[in-house]
Design a protein around this motif. Structure first.
Motif, PDB file in Angstrom:
ATOM      1  N   LEU A  63      15.462 -11.218 -39.309  1.00 38.49           N
ATOM      2  CA  LEU A  63      14.688 -10.602 -40.810  1.00 38.49           C
ATOM      3  C   LEU A  63      14.926  -9.163 -40.948  1.00 38.49           C
ATOM      4  O   LEU A  63      15.528  -8.603 -42.088  1.00 38.49           O
ATOM      5  CB  LEU A  63      13.424 -11.103 -40.928  1.00 38.49           C
ATOM      6  N   ILE A  64      14.523  -8.466 -39.950  1.00 36.65           N
ATOM      7  CA  ILE A  64      14.684  -7.002 -40.020  1.00 36.65           C
ATOM      8  C   ILE A  64      16.159  -6.624 -40.226  1.00 36.65           C
ATOM      9  O   ILE A  64      16.322  -5.569 -41.146  1.00 36.65           O
ATOM     10  CB  ILE A  64      13.807  -6.242 -38.743  1.00 36.65           C
ATOM     11  N   ASN A  65      17.225  -7.227 -39.646  1.00 37.18           N
ATOM     12  CA  ASN A  65      18.440  -6.692 -39.732  1.00 37.18           C
ATOM     13  C   ASN A  65      18.932  -7.487 -41.027  1.00 37.18           C
ATOM     14  O   ASN A  65      20.477  -7.135 -41.236  1.00 37.18           O
ATOM     15  CB  ASN A  65      19.146  -6.910 -38.460  1.00 37.18           C
ATOM     16  N   LYS A  66      18.517  -8.090 -41.578  1.00 38.48           N
ATOM     17  CA  LYS A  66      18.918  -9.168 -42.740  1.00 38.48           C
ATOM     18  C   LYS A  66      20.198  -9.633 -42.548  1.00 38.48           C
ATOM     19  O   LYS A  66      21.235  -9.848 -43.104  1.00 38.48           O
ATOM     20  CB  LYS A  66      19.290  -7.770 -44.131  1.00 38.48           C
ATOM     21  N   ASP A  67      20.198 -10.316 -41.379  1.00 43.61           N
ATOM     22  CA  ASP A  67      21.209 -11.300 -40.953  1.00 43.61           C
ATOM     23  C   ASP A  67      20.909 -12.725 -41.426  1.00 43.61           C
ATOM     24  O   ASP A  67      20.062 -13.444 -40.398  1.00 43.61           O
ATOM     25  CB  ASP A  67      21.301 -10.981 -39.483  1.00 43.61           C
TER      26      ASP A  67
ATOM     27  N   GLU B 168      -1.950 -12.858 -51.695  1.00 40.80           N
ATOM     28  CA  GLU B 168      -2.286 -11.417 -51.800  1.00 40.80           C
ATOM     29  C   GLU B 168      -1.050 -10.498 -51.823  1.00 40.80           C
ATOM     30  O   GLU B 168      -1.100  -9.616 -52.443  1.00 40.80           O
ATOM     31  CB  GLU B 168      -2.904 -11.014 -50.115  1.00 40.80           C
ATOM     32  N   SER B 169       0.157 -10.853 -50.822  1.00 40.48           N
ATOM     33  CA  SER B 169       1.181  -9.714 -51.120  1.00 40.48           C
ATOM     34  C   SER B 169       2.529 -10.381 -51.196  1.00 40.48           C
ATOM     35  O   SER B 169       3.415  -9.651 -51.126  1.00 40.48           O
ATOM     36  CB  SER B 169       1.048  -9.121 -49.638  1.00 40.48           C
ATOM     37  N   GLY B 170       2.653 -12.039 -51.099  1.00 45.18           N
ATOM     38  CA  GLY B 170       4.192 -12.469 -51.223  1.00 45.18           C
ATOM     39  C   GLY B 170       4.839 -11.938 -49.771  1.00 45.18           C
ATOM     40  O   GLY B 170       4.150 -11.488 -48.886  1.00 45.18           O
ATOM     41  N   GLY B 171       6.024 -12.142 -49.811  1.00 44.51           N
ATOM     42  CA  GLY B 171       6.710 -11.831 -48.827  1.00 44.51           C
ATOM     43  C   GLY B 171       6.858 -12.713 -47.421  1.00 44.51           C
ATOM     44  O   GLY B 171       6.312 -13.864 -47.670  1.00 44.51           O
ATOM     45  N   PHE B 172       7.570 -12.386 -46.629  1.00 42.82           N
ATOM     46  CA  PHE B 172       7.532 -13.051 -45.428  1.00 42.82           C
ATOM     47  C   PHE B 172       5.975 -12.768 -44.467  1.00 42.82           C
ATOM     48  O   PHE B 172       5.713 -11.767 -44.363  1.00 42.82           O
ATOM     49  CB  PHE B 172       8.739 -12.691 -44.391  1.00 42.82           C
ATOM     50  N   ILE B 173       5.458 -13.847 -44.194  1.00 42.35           N
ATOM     51  CA  ILE B 173       4.312 -13.788 -43.433  1.00 42.35           C
ATOM     52  C   ILE B 173       4.255 -14.431 -41.998  1.00 42.35           C
ATOM     53  O   ILE B 173       4.654 -15.738 -41.743  1.00 42.35           O
ATOM     54  CB  ILE B 173       3.203 -14.426 -44.116  1.00 42.35           C
TER      55      ILE B 173
ATOM     56  N   VAL C 131       4.114 -19.321 -40.298  1.00 39.37           N
ATOM     57  CA  VAL C 131       5.165 -18.755 -40.474  1.00 39.37           C
ATOM     58  C   VAL C 131       5.673 -19.101 -41.876  1.00 39.37           C
ATOM     59  O   VAL C 131       5.480 -20.342 -42.082  1.00 39.37           O
ATOM     60  CB  VAL C 131       6.435 -18.765 -39.523  1.00 39.37           C
ATOM     61  N   GLY C 132       5.739 -18.567 -42.850  1.00 40.88           N
ATOM     62  CA  GLY C 132       6.224 -18.734 -44.068  1.00 40.88           C
ATOM     63  C   GLY C 132       6.389 -17.797 -44.872  1.00 40.88           C
ATOM     64  O   GLY C 132       6.498 -16.692 -44.615  1.00 40.88           O
ATOM     65  N   VAL C 133       6.849 -18.060 -46.302  1.00 38.91           N
ATOM     66  CA  VAL C 133       7.309 -17.118 -47.314  1.00 38.91           C
ATOM     67  C   VAL C 133       6.765 -17.389 -48.632  1.00 38.91           C
ATOM     68  O   VAL C 133       6.715 -18.591 -48.759  1.00 38.91           O
ATOM     69  CB  VAL C 133       9.003 -16.813 -47.239  1.00 38.91           C
ATOM     70  N   GLY C 134       6.576 -16.344 -49.422  1.00 32.52           N
ATOM     71  CA  GLY C 134       6.129 -16.499 -51.108  1.00 32.52           C
ATOM     72  C   GLY C 134       7.354 -16.849 -51.607  1.00 32.52           C
ATOM     73  O   GLY C 134       8.522 -16.265 -51.442  1.00 32.52           O
TER      74      GLY C 134
ATOM     75  N   VAL D  79      -3.098 -11.495 -41.024  1.00 35.99           N
ATOM     76  CA  VAL D  79      -1.907 -11.404 -40.868  1.00 35.99           C
ATOM     77  C   VAL D  79      -1.166 -10.603 -39.670  1.00 35.99           C
ATOM     78  O   VAL D  79      -1.734  -9.197 -39.759  1.00 35.99           O
ATOM     79  CB  VAL D  79      -1.261 -10.826 -42.393  1.00 35.99           C
ATOM     80  N   LEU D  80      -0.323 -11.147 -38.828  1.00 42.13           N
ATOM     81  CA  LEU D  80       0.183 -10.201 -37.926  1.00 42.13           C
ATOM     82  C   LEU D  80       1.663  -9.416 -38.433  1.00 42.13           C
ATOM     83  O   LEU D  80       1.640  -8.317 -37.990  1.00 42.13           O
ATOM     84  CB  LEU D  80       0.734 -11.098 -36.807  1.00 42.13           C
ATOM     85  N   VAL D  81       2.348 -10.253 -39.147  1.00 45.43           N
ATOM     86  CA  VAL D  81       3.691  -9.617 -39.564  1.00 45.43           C
ATOM     87  C   VAL D  81       3.613  -9.829 -41.247  1.00 45.43           C
ATOM     88  O   VAL D  81       3.445 -11.087 -41.452  1.00 45.43           O
ATOM     89  CB  VAL D  81       4.936  -9.937 -38.896  1.00 45.43           C
ATOM     90  N   HIS D  82       3.851  -8.737 -42.002  1.00 41.91           N
ATOM     91  CA  HIS D  82       4.135  -9.099 -43.295  1.00 41.91           C
ATOM     92  C   HIS D  82       5.391  -8.055 -43.538  1.00 41.91           C
ATOM     93  O   HIS D  82       5.301  -6.960 -43.308  1.00 41.91           O
ATOM     94  CB  HIS D  82       2.993  -8.460 -44.337  1.00 41.91           C
ATOM     95  N   HIS D  83       6.430  -8.769 -44.196  1.00 45.92           N
ATOM     96  CA  HIS D  83       7.769  -7.878 -44.534  1.00 45.92           C
ATOM     97  C   HIS D  83       8.305  -8.275 -45.943  1.00 45.92           C
ATOM     98  O   HIS D  83       8.433  -9.645 -46.079  1.00 45.92           O
ATOM     99  CB  HIS D  83       8.786  -8.241 -43.286  1.00 45.92           C
TER     100      HIS D  83
END
Length: 320
Positions: free
Chosen positions: A215-219, A134-139, A29-32, A158-162
């Motif tokens: 992450l999805i709920n921006k909490d 490739e895409s940045g974001g949360f991975i 898990v990580g982030v750009g 990649v299972l989740v990119h957001h």
């Protein structure tokens, strides 16, 4: 023609599993991040040359790519900026991929960055650095089928990119201490872990039930709590190698200092020494101040800076 590639740093939050009997391994898990970054410019030339910091490393990558693709490069490479090596920010992967992208685009070749990454021994374990290029974001990447070294490295899917919320930032705490593990030393640690299924269970549960929903709920508060838990459990994987949850004796006090100053979550990126605190506009200045005061109080050199997430991956500029 001139090609300029800017490859951005990443934070590595942790691994999901290092016990093969449970399933795929090295999922992570990580982030750009937008900064720091590595920037390499490739210009058409009659021969091949490399100039700038870390030119030997870039020349080695170029040589390996030439063998992989069966080509002699006609390029002048200039390394304009670099991410500090072995700091925990993914410098090696970003330098390798920036080199590949610059050369392949300059020569009008197909730039399948995952094929190039495998040829350069990138993606043997975590796939976060390749995915953020490739895409940045949360991975969240899915890992590999086995722990031993394969003949051909295929970066994990990649299972989740957001997209990471633009108003969530990180304070990077970078003390001037010895670099983190890499290469053969790193490999030895991974092969001497033993049974870590209880740690994997805790991390996977936290990622699925807490981190992703937050992450999805921006909490940011819930995400920060999950982030700290994932990082702490990941540190338990490497207690023996690091002598504790973190690789530096003062790191535990440093992250507690960041939390007390208002960081929503904290951790050590990869092998460090980079520590980070998740903040927003309400808390970033107090966390920066606390980080700088901590360095001064302990007689340490280093840097403390605010960085933004990168949700677009590497940039490739073409100038005719």
């Amino acid at each position: 023609m001139k090609i300029t590639v800017t490859a951005h740093a990443r934070l590595h939050f942790g691994f999901t599993n290092l016990t093969p009997e449970l399933g795929t391994v090295y999922g992570s898990v990580g982030v750009g991040l937008k900064e720091p970054f590595t920037r390499i410019t490739a210009t058409s030339a009659a021969d091949f040359s490399v100039h700038g910091p870390r030119s030997e490393q870039v020349a080695e990558y170029a040589t390996r790519l030439a063998k992989q693709y069966g080509i002699a490069w006609n390029a002048h490479l200039m390394i304009e900026d670099t991410i500090d090596r072995h700091s925990g920010l993914g410098s090696g992967t970003q330098t390798a991929l920036a080199t590949a992208a610059a050369l392949l685009h300059l020569h009008g070749m197909d730039c399948d960055i995952r094929t190039a990454a495998g040829a350069l021994d990138r993606g043997l374990r975590s796939g976060v650095g390749i995915a953020t290029f490739e895409s940045g974001g949360f991975i969240l990447d899915g890992g590999h089928q086995r722990l031993d070294r394969p003949e051909v490295i295929v970066p994990s899917n990649v299972l989740v990119h957001h997209d990471f919320p633009e108003d969530w930032h990180f304070v990077l705490f970078l003390p001037a201490v010895k670099p983190g593990l890499s290469g053969k030393n790193e490999g030895t640690v991974f092969h001497e872990l033993g049974d870590t299924r209880a740690i994997s269970d805790a991390i996977c549960r936290t990622v699925l039930l807490n981190m992703l929903p937050a992450l999805i709920n921006k909490d940011i508060e819930a995400f920060g709590t999950a982030l700290t838990e994932v990082d702490t459990w990941t540190g338990h994987f490497f207690n023996k190698a690091q002598g504790g949850t973190y690789r530096e004796a003062l790191a535990h006090d440093a992250v507690e200092n960041l939390l007390s100053a208002g960081a929503y979550g904290v951790g050590q990126s990869s092998w460090g020494p980079c520590l980070y605190g998740l903040v927003d506009s309400r808390t970033e200045q107090s966390v920066v101040r606390a980080g700088k005061e901590f360095l001064t109080a302990h007689g340490l050199d280093g840097t403390v800076r605010v960085v933004r997430p990168n949700n677009s991956g590497a940039t490739i500029r073409v100038d005719d």
